[in-house]
Design an enzyme around this catalytic site. Structure first.
Site, PDB file in Angstrom:
ATOM      1  N   ASP A   1       0.377  -5.810   0.799  1.00  0.00           N
ATOM      2  CA  ASP A   1      -0.298  -4.591   1.219  1.00  0.00           C
ATOM      3  C   ASP A   1      -1.286  -4.815   2.364  1.00  0.00           C
ATOM      4  OD1 ASP A   1      -1.951  -6.035  -0.427  1.00  0.00           O
ATOM      5  OD2 ASP A   1      -2.496  -4.381  -1.746  1.00  0.00           O
TER       6      ASP A   1
ATOM      7  N   LYS B   1      -8.042   0.879  -1.868  1.00  0.00           N
ATOM      8  CA  LYS B   1      -6.963   1.870  -1.966  1.00  0.00           C
ATOM      9  C   LYS B   1      -6.625   2.121  -3.422  1.00  0.00           C
ATOM     10  CE  LYS B   1      -3.749  -1.284  -3.330  1.00  0.00           C
ATOM     11  NZ  LYS B   1      -3.122  -1.292  -4.663  1.00  0.00           N
TER      12      LYS B   1
END
Length: 350
Positions: A189, A8
Site C-alpha cells: 500500500d 487510511k
C-alpha cells in the site's frame, strides 16, 4: 523539509486468491484519514548515508528495519549507516507527543539493508542508476502518532513520505511512476500513500484506480484500536485457510433453489458498485475477509464493532488486517471515545 504521513482505512477487503509468488490478490478501497498523521523531517546532508531518529509511539522494530530507513536506502544506495540513540522523549515518555530526540550521530554501525536483488537492483547499481546519482545523504526524524499493528498503514505512509522527501531533498528527479514501483517493493500500500486519494486497489493492493465518486465529506469517523496488534502475515495465513475451504466448496453447487434443485450462488456485487450505495446500505455488503478469522481469534474486536453499531454507527468494520475497528457516523462521535478508556481512539470529520 517536514512532511505529514496520514493513515487510511480499508472500505471492504476481498482476499481473492493466493499467487504463485506467495502474495495474495486482493480487492479493496483505500480511503485517507488525513487528520491522524505521523510527522517526518527529511534534511539533506553532505555526509553519505542515512541518519535516523524516532519519537512518539515507538515499536520494537530495529532502526535498520524501519520502513523509513529502508525507503531512503532504496534511493541513496547501500552506503548509509544508522546509529540510533535515544528513541523516546527527554523524559522517557513514549506517548504520541513525546518530545523528539536529538538526531543521532551517524557512525560505522553497519549498512542500510540492501533492497531486494533482481533487475531493479541491477538498475540501481548501473551507471545511470539511483545509487550513483545521490549527492550526499539524508537525516530523518520520525514522530509517530499512528499506532503500529493497526491496519492503518502507518509504516507504509511513512515510507511514502520518505521517498518523496529524499527525492526532493537530494534533487534526484525520480518520476512518480518509478517511485511507485520502488514503493511497492517496500509494501503493497506504499503506492497509495504517494498520492492518498480514495482509490480501488487490486493486485497486491499496489494497482490503483482513483474513485472520484467516493466522497465521505459530511460524515465522521471514530477509530478504536485496542492494545493488541495483528501481524499481517498471520492475518493472511488465517485468511488463506478459509480461502482454501472456499475453493473446495466452490467445486459444486453452494445453494439449493426453492424447488430443491441445485443452484449456484451469484457472484458478489462489485466493490465499486457497493461503494456507490448510501453508507447505511454498506452493512452486510461491504465485507472485510479478514474479519471472520481474526474475530474468531480475537473476539474483543468483534465486541468493539458491535458496540460502535450500538452507538449509532452507520457502518463499522475492521481496517485492513486489524486491529483497528472504525465506525462511520452522521454526528461527531468524539464524545464516544470515552467509552473505550483502555484503547487508542481517534475521531475526526471526514
Amino acid at each position: 523539509m517536514i512532511l505529514d504521513a496520514c493513515c487510511k482505512i480499508n472500505l471492504g477487503l476481498r482476499v481473492l486468491r493466493r499467487r504463485e509468488d506467495g502474495f495474495h490478490d486482493i480487492e479493496t478501497a483505500f480511503y485517507p484519514v488525513t487528520g491522524l498523521c505521523d510527522t517526518i523531517e527529511v534534511e539533506r546532508r553532505e555526509t553519505p548515508g542515512v541518519g535516523f531518529a524516532e519519537s512518539g509511539l515507538l515499536s520494537d522494530c530495529p532502526p535498520e528495519k524501519n520502513l523509513c530507513v529502508r525507503a531512503a536506502g532504496l534511493l541513496i544506495g547501500e552506503n548509509g549507516v544508522c546509529t540510533p540513540e535515544s528513541r523516546a522523549g527527554a523524559n522517557g515518555d513514549t506517548s504520541p507527543d513525546a518530545g523528539a530526540p536529538e538526531l543521532p550521530v551517524v557512525g560505522a554501525q553497519g549498512k542500510i539493508p540492501a533492497a531486494d536483488s533482481g533487475p531493479d537492483e541491477a538498475y540501481r547499481r548501473s551507471p545511470g542508476g539511483l545509487a550513483n546519482r545521490c549527492p550526499g545523504g539524508v537525516s530523518i526524524r520520525l514522530h509517530k502518532r499512528i499506532p503500529n499493528g493497526a491496519g492503518l498503514g502507518g509504516g507504509s505512509s511513512d515510507a511514502a513520505a520518505v521517498l518523496r522527501g529524499v527525492n526532493d531533498a537530494l534533487s534526484l528527479g525520480v518520476s512518480a511512476a518509478d517511485m511507485a514501483i520502488q514503493g511497492a517493493r517496500l509494501g503493497s500500500d506504499v503506492p497509495f500513500f504517494l498520492d492518498p486519494v480514495p482509490s480501488l486497489g487490486t493486485g497486491r493492493g499496489e494497482r490503483l484506480e482513483p474513485l472520484p465518486g467516493l466522497d465521505l465529506k459530511g460524515y465522521h469517523i471514530l477509530l478504536v484500536k485496542p492494545g493488541i496488534g495483528v501481524s499481517t502475515a498471520e492475518a493472511y495465513a488465517l485468511a488463506s485457510a478459509r480461502l482454501a475451504g472456499r475453493a473446495a466448496d466452490s467445486s459444486g453447487p453452494r445453494t439449493t433453489a426453492g424447488n430443491g434443485a441445485a443452484a449456484i450462488c451469484p457472484p458478489p456485487e462489485p466493490l465499486a458498485c457497493i461503494l456507490r450505495r448510501p453508507v447505511a446500505e454498506w452493512t452486510g455488503r461491504l465485507v472485510n475477509d479478514f474479519e471472520a478469522p481474526i474475530f474468531e481469534k480475537l473476539p474483543l474486536l468483534e465486541t468493539i464493532k458491535r458496540q460502535l453499531y450500538g452507538q449509532g454507527a452507520l457502518y463499522a468494520a475492521m481496517s485492513g488486517s486489524g486491529s483497528t475497528i472504525f465506525g462511520i457516523f452522521e454526528e461527531d462521535p468524539a464524545l464516544l471515545a470515552a467509552s473505550y478508556p483502555c484503547h487508542f481512539t481517534y475521531a475526526q470529520a471526514l
